[in-house]
Structures are given as structure tokens and as C-alpha cells.
Design a protein around this motif. Structure first.
Motif, PDB file in Angstrom:
ATOM      1  N   GLY A 114       0.920  -1.294   0.060  1.00  0.00           N
ATOM      2  CA  GLY A 114      -0.177  -0.202   0.259  1.00  0.00           C
ATOM      3  C   GLY A 114       0.592   0.953   0.026  1.00  0.00           C
ATOM      4  O   GLY A 114       2.167   1.144   0.049  1.00  0.00           O
ATOM      5  N   ASN A 115      -0.212   2.326  -0.034  1.00  0.00           N
ATOM      6  CA  ASN A 115       0.980   3.530   0.252  1.00  0.00           C
ATOM      7  C   ASN A 115       1.134   4.124   1.087  1.00  0.00           C
ATOM      8  O   ASN A 115       0.312   4.466   2.301  1.00  0.00           O
ATOM      9  CB  ASN A 115      -0.106   4.676  -0.825  1.00  0.00           C
ATOM     10  CG  ASN A 115       0.455   6.036  -0.314  1.00  0.00           C
ATOM     11  OD1 ASN A 115       1.196   6.433  -0.256  1.00  0.00           O
ATOM     12  ND2 ASN A 115      -0.184   6.898  -1.506  1.00  0.00           N
ATOM     13  N   GLN A 118       1.234   7.750   1.813  1.00  0.00           N
ATOM     14  CA  GLN A 118      -0.625   8.300   2.270  1.00  0.00           C
ATOM     15  C   GLN A 118      -0.833   7.302   4.254  1.00  0.00           C
ATOM     16  O   GLN A 118      -1.619   8.232   5.278  1.00  0.00           O
ATOM     17  CB  GLN A 118      -1.669   7.936   2.311  1.00  0.00           C
ATOM     18  CG  GLN A 118      -2.460   8.219   1.833  1.00  0.00           C
ATOM     19  CD  GLN A 118      -3.866   7.539   1.238  1.00  0.00           C
ATOM     20  OE1 GLN A 118      -4.375   8.597   1.059  1.00  0.00           O
ATOM     21  NE2 GLN A 118      -4.196   6.726   0.982  1.00  0.00           N
ATOM     22  N   SER A 170      -3.042  -1.504   1.021  1.00  0.00           N
ATOM     23  CA  SER A 170      -3.271   0.383  -0.047  1.00  0.00           C
ATOM     24  C   SER A 170      -3.759   0.960   0.119  1.00  0.00           C
ATOM     25  O   SER A 170      -3.645   2.157   0.607  1.00  0.00           O
ATOM     26  CB  SER A 170      -3.992  -0.936  -0.778  1.00  0.00           C
ATOM     27  OG  SER A 170      -4.190  -0.038  -2.472  1.00  0.00           O
ATOM     28  N   ASP A 171      -5.297   1.277  -0.882  1.00  0.00           N
ATOM     29  CA  ASP A 171      -5.829   2.518   0.260  1.00  0.00           C
ATOM     30  C   ASP A 171      -7.463   2.190   0.915  1.00  0.00           C
ATOM     31  O   ASP A 171      -8.523   2.188   0.976  1.00  0.00           O
ATOM     32  CB  ASP A 171      -6.426   2.956  -0.911  1.00  0.00           C
ATOM     33  CG  ASP A 171      -7.189   1.649  -2.060  1.00  0.00           C
ATOM     34  OD1 ASP A 171      -6.914   0.843  -1.354  1.00  0.00           O
ATOM     35  OD2 ASP A 171      -7.841   2.703  -2.613  1.00  0.00           O
ATOM     36  N   ASN A 207     -12.001   1.333   2.399  1.00  0.00           N
ATOM     37  CA  ASN A 207     -11.056   2.716   1.556  1.00  0.00           C
ATOM     38  C   ASN A 207     -10.967   3.654   2.630  1.00  0.00           C
ATOM     39  O   ASN A 207     -12.237   4.325   3.126  1.00  0.00           O
ATOM     40  CB  ASN A 207     -11.532   2.742   0.723  1.00  0.00           C
ATOM     41  CG  ASN A 207     -12.291   1.976  -0.833  1.00  0.00           C
ATOM     42  OD1 ASN A 207     -12.858   1.047  -0.904  1.00  0.00           O
ATOM     43  ND2 ASN A 207     -11.063   0.971  -1.338  1.00  0.00           N
ATOM     44  N   GLU A 209      -8.973   7.765   2.537  1.00  0.00           N
ATOM     45  CA  GLU A 209      -8.158   9.169   1.795  1.00  0.00           C
ATOM     46  C   GLU A 209      -7.973   9.628   2.628  1.00  0.00           C
ATOM     47  O   GLU A 209      -8.858   9.988   3.638  1.00  0.00           O
ATOM     48  CB  GLU A 209      -8.973   9.070   0.521  1.00  0.00           C
ATOM     49  CG  GLU A 209      -8.744  10.008  -0.050  1.00  0.00           C
ATOM     50  CD  GLU A 209      -9.416  10.575  -1.500  1.00  0.00           C
ATOM     51  OE1 GLU A 209      -8.774  11.285  -2.453  1.00  0.00           O
ATOM     52  OE2 GLU A 209     -10.729  10.482  -1.176  1.00  0.00           O
TER      53      GLU A 209
END
Length: 360
Positions: A114-115, A118, A170-171, A207, A209
Motif C-alpha cells: 500500500g501507500n 499516505q 493499499s488504500d 477505503n 483517503e
């Protein structure tokens, strides 16, 4: 629960009442390919070990003499376990010595997916809930913090302390084992909102963000929870004096252990009482009388090494649990709170000991 506790326990309490050193024991153990964060005298990383018949890993708070550990390899070892006579206050009462390396296997450790950039902007920060579903919230007093090392979260549900586990990939983020303390608040709406929040995050995958100072959790393309970044309180606040009225209440009661780790206990026989004048505690470990000192701040309590009598009980399970409890509190610092009729001790946002209140 761990076999080393059982060994320590049996050799300590079942030994004859003479100044006789117990005979060393031989044990086959597995050593995990990675260390894990743990807290002994101070935060550190511990080897993870288990016995041949154990299903879960446990932290080893000491080293294995003669063993050179290399991360990424899982080991099967034969070790000699010796009871340490008169161990130092911050030392282990058990000494592990390598006898033979029976097996050494390379293990592919999971890569961080994943990110990472972030998620780094999420972990270690305090996130306050400002919207749940279509409802805007003002001063909801619902917030979460994420510990990237332990993969646990903790925070407030509006009334009670909340905690659990998570996985970020990931997200996506998956919550699991969400739990809370059991304090009843007078505002029914606060309790309803807390219940709805716990139901929303419990064992769910979202999810996520991060946009600026906002963290959005979405499900089926719709944002269901929105958090706003909040400055943490000054850590120096943890060092302020304890609440005198709260500790007067604690000292007036007898506190019986009703949960130890993940195990809920009925009539455990383990209890503590606190003397605020002498900063001492005393009680029962299930079999033996126990005592020690403590220091408390506004929301933290530090126990000295606990001492106990040396009576041998017939029930090995009681003795094993007593040893586990003594090791758990001895020389450790925990965050604490009093919720309704329970006294709770936390580590990394997870309740490790829960006491039920009883009149003296």
C-alpha cells in the motif's frame, strides 16, 4: 498461558521449602522470524517464542544464552531452563541456555503493502470524528489513534474508551476486535452514538483517503466516517498529580481481577487493595499473598516488582495464572481509568487487566 510461565511457576512454588536450587528443565521451543514490540522495564523488542504444543506466540523478556538470532529465520531450539536464585528487581527469574539448534528455516516476511507515505500521515496522530453517515458532529468526543508498530487503535467513543486491531493495505483499512469499557453515561444520545460508531467500525473494511487534515473512510463508494486531524494534548499533562477524589474512591474498595489478557475470569481469587498514604498495594494472587509499591499520575500507574509468599497450591492452573499476573504488573507502567464499577489497565490501547469493584 505461555509455557515459560508454567515452568517458572512450577519450579518456584513446587520446590521443597529448603534453600535448594531447582533442577534445570529441558524444553523444545520455536523462535519466530521477527521480534515484536513489548514493554518490560522500558519499551523494547522481544523475541517471540512458543512451545511445541502452543498455538500462539509470546514475548520472551530475556535473551537465550549462546543463541545468535538472525531476523528472517524461524528456529526450533532445545534449551535448558534454569531458575535464577535471587534475581535482580528488573531481571528475569528464569535463565534460558541454548543446548542445540534443531532447525533453522528462512521465512519470507510480509512486505509492507500500500501507500506507505499516505498511511504515515495517519498513524501516530489523533483523529476526531466530525461526520458519521449524513450527520455532521460538533465536539462528538469520538476520536481514534493508530499505533503502526502494534497494529492497534485506541481512543474514545464519546463516553467509553475504545480499542481494537487494524490492518492497513493499499488504500484500505480493516478494523477488528473493536471493544470498549463499560461505563454508563447519563446522556442517552451519547451512548446511542457510541454504540452506532462501534457497530460501524467493528470487523469492517473501508477505503480510506487523506485529504489535507481530513481522513475519510468509505464503503461502497460512499463516505461513512469523516475524521479531522487534532493536536494531541501535551504529553507533560500525563505527569500531573492523580485525582485525589478518584484515588480516595479506589483506595476505599477491593478490586477483583475479572479479565486477564483475553481471558474473562470468574472468581479468580486475584485481588488488590491500594494504600494511598504509603503508596503500597497488597492482595492475593489466587494462592499467595502479594504486595508491592506503586506511583500514580493523572492517568498512569507504575507498579514496583511485586513480591509474594511461597505457598504451594495444589491447582497448577491457579499457580500458573498467579505467576502470569505477577509478571504482568511487576515493574510495569499502564494507563488506567475507572469506568463505572471497573478499574482498567491499558497497554497500547488494549485492556490487559480489568478489575471489578467490591466493597471491603
Amino acid at each position: 498461558m505461555l509455557f515459560e510461565l508454567a515452568i517458572s511457576l512450577v519450579t518456584t512454588f513446587l520446590a521443597p521449602v529448603q534453600n535448594q536450587q531447582p533442577s534445570p528443565k529441558t524444553q523444545v521451543i520455536y523462535v519466530k522470524e521477527s521480534r515484536e514490540p513489548c514493554t518490560g522495564v522500558a519499551p523494547m523488542e522481544c523475541l517471540q517464542i512458543k512451545g511445541v504444543n502452543d498455538s500462539t506466540w509470546g514475548s520472551l523478556y530475556t535473551n537465550i544464552v549462546g543463541f545468535k538470532y538472525i531476523p528472517g529465520y524461524r528456529y526450533k531450539l532445545k534449551v535448558k531452563i534454569t531458575q535464577v536464585k535471587n534475581p535482580p528487581a528488573d531481571g528475569s527469574s528464569v535463565k534460558y541456555t541454548l543446548t542445540k539448534v534443531l532447525e533453522k528455516k528462512k521465512v519470507q516476511t510480509a512486505r509492507v503493502s500500500g501507500n506507505a507515505t499516505q498511511w504515515a500521515s495517519v498513524a501516530g496522530k489523533k483523529w476526531s470524528l466530525i461526520k458519521m453517515g449524513d450527520t455532521e458532529l460538533t465536539e462528538s468526543n469520538i476520536w481514534l489513534e493508530f499505533d503502526n508498530a502494534t497494529k492497534r487503535f485506541h481512543g474514545k467513543g464519546g463516553c467509553n474508551n475504545v480499542m481494537g486491531s487494524y490492518k492497513a493495505a493499499s488504500d484500505k483499512i480493516t478494523f477488528s476486535k473493536a471493544a470498549s469499557t463499560m461505563m454508563a453515561c447519563s446522556d442517552e444520545k451519547v451512548m446511542q452514538r457510541e454504540s452506532a460508531f462501534l457497530q460501524q467500525i467493528g470487523d469492517h473494511t473501508f477505503n480510506y483517503e487523506v485529504t489535507g487534515q481530513t481522513l475519510n473512510l468509505s464503503e461502497n463508494g460512499k463516505v461513512v466516517l469523516t475524521f479531522s486531524l487534532q493536536d494531541k494534548e501535551d504529553k507533560k499533562e500525563n505527569a500531573v498529580a492523580p485525582d485525589a477524589s478518584q484515588w480516595a474512591f479506589i483506595a476505599s474498595k477491593k478490586w477483583n481481577v475479572i479479565k486477564l489478557g483475553d481471558s474473562t475470569l470468574t472468581q479468580s481469587g486475584i485481588w488488590l487493595e491500594f494504600d494511598t498514604d504509603k503508596k503500597r498495594f497488597h492482595g492475593k494472587g489466587g494462592c499467595n499473598s502479594i504486595s508491592g509499591g506503586y506511583n500514580a499520575t493523572k492517568d498512569q500507574i507504575t507498579f514496583t516488582q511485586a513480591i509474594s509468599t511461597r505457598m504451594a497450591c495444589m491447582d497448577v492452573n491457579i499457580m500458573r495464572r498467579e505467576s502470569e499476573f505477577l509478571k504482568l504488573i511487576g515493574g510495569h507502567t499502564y494507563r488506567y481509568d475507572v469506568a463505572d464499577q471497573t478499574l482498567n489497565l491499558y497497554q497500547n490501547g488494549k485492556i490487559v487487566v480489568m478489575f471489578g469493584m467490591q466493597d471491603k
